[in-house]
Enzyme design. Structure first.
Site, PDB file in Angstrom:
ATOM      1  CD  GLU A   1      -2.989  -1.045   2.279  1.00  0.00           C
ATOM      2  OE1 GLU A   1      -2.702  -0.408   3.307  1.00  0.00           O
ATOM      3  OE2 GLU A   1      -4.076  -1.614   2.127  1.00  0.00           O
TER       4      GLU A   1
ATOM      5  CD  GLU B   1      -3.882  -5.875   2.859  1.00  0.00           C
ATOM      6  OE1 GLU B   1      -4.581  -5.175   3.613  1.00  0.00           O
ATOM      7  OE2 GLU B   1      -2.664  -5.714   2.718  1.00  0.00           O
TER       8      GLU B   1
HETATM    9  C1  GAL Z   1      -4.008  -2.651   5.228  1.00  0.00           C
HETATM   10  C2  GAL Z   1      -2.575  -3.168   5.305  1.00  0.00           C
HETATM   11  C3  GAL Z   1      -2.455  -4.438   6.107  1.00  0.00           C
HETATM   12  C4  GAL Z   1      -3.263  -4.348   7.362  1.00  0.00           C
HETATM   13  C5  GAL Z   1      -4.695  -4.009   7.026  1.00  0.00           C
HETATM   14  C6  GAL Z   1      -5.590  -3.927   8.220  1.00  0.00           C
HETATM   15  O1  GAL Z   1      -4.003  -1.272   5.052  1.00  0.00           O
HETATM   16  O2  GAL Z   1      -2.060  -3.394   4.027  1.00  0.00           O
HETATM   17  O3  GAL Z   1      -1.098  -4.654   6.394  1.00  0.00           O
HETATM   18  O4  GAL Z   1      -2.706  -3.370   8.190  1.00  0.00           O
HETATM   19  O5  GAL Z   1      -4.730  -2.767   6.381  1.00  0.00           O
HETATM   20  O6  GAL Z   1      -6.912  -3.607   7.863  1.00  0.00           O
END
Ligand code: GAL
Length: 691
Positions: free
Chosen positions: A174, A331
């Site tokens: 990110e 994710e």
């Molecule tokens: C994203 C990140 C992950 C984790 C996740 C939690 O922004 O890439 O590492 O922190 O959020 O929601």
């Protein structure tokens, strides 16, 4: 980064494309849906890893991201690399047939870097430093950071670049999540170099930034700073260029890593985007040509009025950024996150619905943060595939169900979504429109985009999202184009929209569009500037409404936030204000332009009437709603080029939904004549006849 690199970044990459590079590169094209997660084995004893891989297999997990935050583990001291733990994890996953999404490990530098080089730490607009102790505490322009990151990537890429278990490269994480805008002296120097490349002379910069205002004229590039905190309001054109620069700078970090990887590996490379409501600093349309697959991270945001509208918009936007190609959901969460004021847990069945909402909108893979819920650190109350409660939990059983469902939908992989309607979305317009000192701070770009998107969704219309620079042949595919608050628009972009209508298209434009050029310079002759002729209207003055103030229209609709002193020139008034500051003034208009029609809406319509208006425009345009679709029922079609098509019906409501579709329903493996979708369920029909 060279000037050529910068030129290929903001402003040109998107528009010119990088076709030749595209053709040479490996594309990520899975045969089945990727089903995966972030895995942080360094947080666990190796004994736990054995259980992990067995359970991953049980769930059907086949793409596991490792080494995302691995830097301090694999380089515990400057220049001393220790890959023993990562080697063991990579071999273990591979031995169990689990594909690896390999992080370069540069997402968060170890404490030794900032201890040795405090100048790598990011600095805020007010001059305060952000310290280590969290993550991503680095300045994107720092040459020291870049050098150390490149050295790490060199080691990782050389070691694993040809490993048969590695399926995908995951650059950093990110990029820009916490450090997108840095205001330090190093950044100032990089910003000046970027401005020199953009403008050539300081006179050109002075013209673009309008520095004759308030005695801001620069006599040399050396005097220019990032838009640090000022005592009064700051120069908006400077802030806009700083956004462009910062987005390019982060893309430069990606490119530097990808270049190292590609010297050692033919495996596709990507990084995870954040196409969400809370991240606006990266212009992902400009980044996409550099990705071998577009990947997105998305979390339901319960701070918003309707998180599901935002999810659908993010999915459609990610597909637009990917140029219509399938993309990867890198994710999302099985249940609650840990970073909202109240971290709302998902209800039974919601995880499946939300996952398939992304799939319906073009995702060819569904991955999660993270595999096993942490017991320490700030994310210990973030959900995971394997919660603290273990395999007896509801979440774990829903994970198994999702794995089975994705397998049942296997034939959908590689198909694409086709829509009759396109929505124009612009990061530049977002940066400029929300920049401060505007007619109303209550008019916020993304909220206006979401409002129009919601109207389309409520009307059951499938939507593609396109950048304002979309080529005429791309626009020509759509029966209807919607243009919410496109405050900043370049001449060529406005001309393309006008041409689209002149050639027979139907456009719906909403207020505060067409107002400024790419330098944030007001277009003269009356609002809405660039779209005056297209819309056949002109306004002398904006009359924004106070919070709570409403506007009644003679069509029965209600408006809020905005109205303007609008006159029709060639347009016909469709609805007028009956109260508010300008009773009798046209608020909704319709103009025949060439072979097409352009509609204008000069207020924020209430949701019901916004959906009605969208239906009316769609009807004129010949754009058809999806069967059975509505506010609580998402209906999206994915199709292959050979005509095989799949209708996704996602029922967020508490009632059974009936949809007229014939074919094979894949989640239950039954033939259907008419589809009945139980409350809260998802069904996917391979359609008998291509509509
Ligand atoms: C994203 C990140 C992950 C984790 C996740 C939690 O922004 O890439 O590492 O922190 O959020 O929601």
């Amino acid at each position: 980064m060279s000037t050529a690199d910068r030129d290929a970044g903001h402003g040109t990459a998107l528009r010119a494309g990088t076709g030749s590079r595209d053709a040479e590169r490996a594309r990520w094209a899975p045969e089945r849906f990727a089903f995966g997660c972030d895995y942080n084995p360094e947080q666990w004893d190796p004994a736990v890893w054995q259980e992990d891989v067995v359970l991953m297999r049980e769930a059907g997990i086949d793409l596991v991201a490792v080494n995302v935050f691995g830097w301090s583990d694999v380089e515990p001291e400057p220049g001393r690399y220790d890959f023993s733990r990562l080697d063991a994890v990579v071999e273990l996953l591979h031995a169990h047939g689990i594909g690896i999404n390999l992080g370069t490990g540069t997402a968060s530098p170890p404490p030794w870097l900032s201890a040795l080089h405090p100048e790598t730490l990011p600095v805020m607009a007010d001059g305060t430093t952000r310290w280590p102790g969290g993550r991503q505490a680095y300045c994107p322009s720092s040459p020291v950071f870049r050098e150390r990151a490149a050295a790490l990537v060199e080691q990782v890429a050389r070691r694993y670049g040809a490993h048969p278990g590695v399926r995908l490269w995951h650059v950093s994480n990110e990029l820009g999540c916490h450090n997108s805008l840095c205001y330090c002296d190093t950044t100032a120097a990089a910003f000046r170099a970027w401005l020199r490349a953009r403008y050539g002379t300081v006179e050109a910069l002075n013209r673009a930034w309008g520095t004759s205002f308030w005695s801001q004229r620069y006599s040399s590039f050396d005097e220019v700073l990032p838009p640090r905190l000022t005592v009064s309001s700051a120069n908006p054109s400077q802030a806009l260029d700083f956004h462009r620069f910062s987005s390019d700078e982060l893309l430069g970090l990606y490119r530097a890593e990808a270049e190292v990887i590609r010297r050692h590996s033919d495996i596709p490379v990507t990084t995870n985007f954040m196409v969400t409501a809370h991240q606006r600093d990266m212009d992902y349309f400009a980044w996409a040509p550099d990705m071998d697959v577009v990947a997105n991270d998305h979390y339901l945001d319960h701070r918003l009025e309707d998180p599901l509208v935002e999810l659908a918009f993010a999915g459609d936007t990610t597909r637009g950024i990917a140029g219509g190609r399938p993309w990867l959901l890198m994710e999302h969460s099985t249940s609650a996150v840990n970073w909202q004021p109240v971290n709302v847990a998902k209800t039974p069945g919601e995880m499946l619905r939300v996952s398939l909402a992304h799939v319906a909108r073009g995702a060819d893979g569904v991955c999660f943060f993270q595999w096993r819920a942490s017991v320490q650190g700030s994310e210990k109350f973030h959900s995971a595939l394997l919660p603290h409660a273990g395999t007896s939990s509801r979440t774990w059983h829903e994970v198994l169900e999702l794995g089975r469902t994705l397998e049942a939908l296997r034939d959908v992989v590689g198909s694409t979504v086709r829509s009759d309607v396109a929505l124009v979305f612009s990061y530049e317009a977002w940066w400029a429109a929300d920049g401060g000192n505007r007619p109303s701070e209550h008019v916020r770009y993304l909220e206006q985009v979401h409002a129009l998107y919601r109207a389309l969704r409520d009307a059951g219309l499938a939507v593609d999202v396109v950048p304002p620079g979309a080529a005429p042949e791309v626009l020509a595919r759509y029966r209807m184009l919607v243009v919410p608050e496109l405050y900043l628009v370049r001449d060529a972009e406005a001309a393309a929209i006008e041409q689209y209508v002149a050639d027979g298209g139907h456009a719906l434009v909403t207020f505060f569009s067409g107002i400024v050029d790419e330098d944030d310079r007001v277009r003269l002759g009356g609002y809405p500037g660039a779209f005056r002729d297209l819309l056949g209207v002109v306004a002398d003055e904006f009359h924004p409404l106070l919070p709570g103030q409403t506007l009644t229209l003679d069509s029965g609709s209600q408006g809020s936030l905005w109205t303007e002193q609008l006159r029709t020139v060639t347009a016909k008034a469709v609805a007028h204000a009956v109260d508010g500051p300008l009773p009798g003034t046209p608020v909704i208009t319709r103009n025949e332009h060439g072979r097409g029609t352009a509609w204008y809406v000069a207020t924020a319509l209430d949701p019901v009437h916004a959906a009605d208006l969208v239906r009316e425009v769609a009807h004129h345009a010949g754009a058809s709603p999806m069967p059975g679709a509505g506010p609580l029922v998402e209906v999206v079609r994915r199709a292959h080029d050979d005509g095989a098509s799949f209708l996704f019906v996602i029922n967020h409501s508490d009632d059974v939904v009936e949809v007229p579709v014939r074919g094979r329903e894949l989640t239950q493996d039954v033939d259907v004549e008419t589809l009945h979708v139980p409350a809260g369920a998802v069904r996917v029909v391979r359609e008998d006849v291509t509509p």
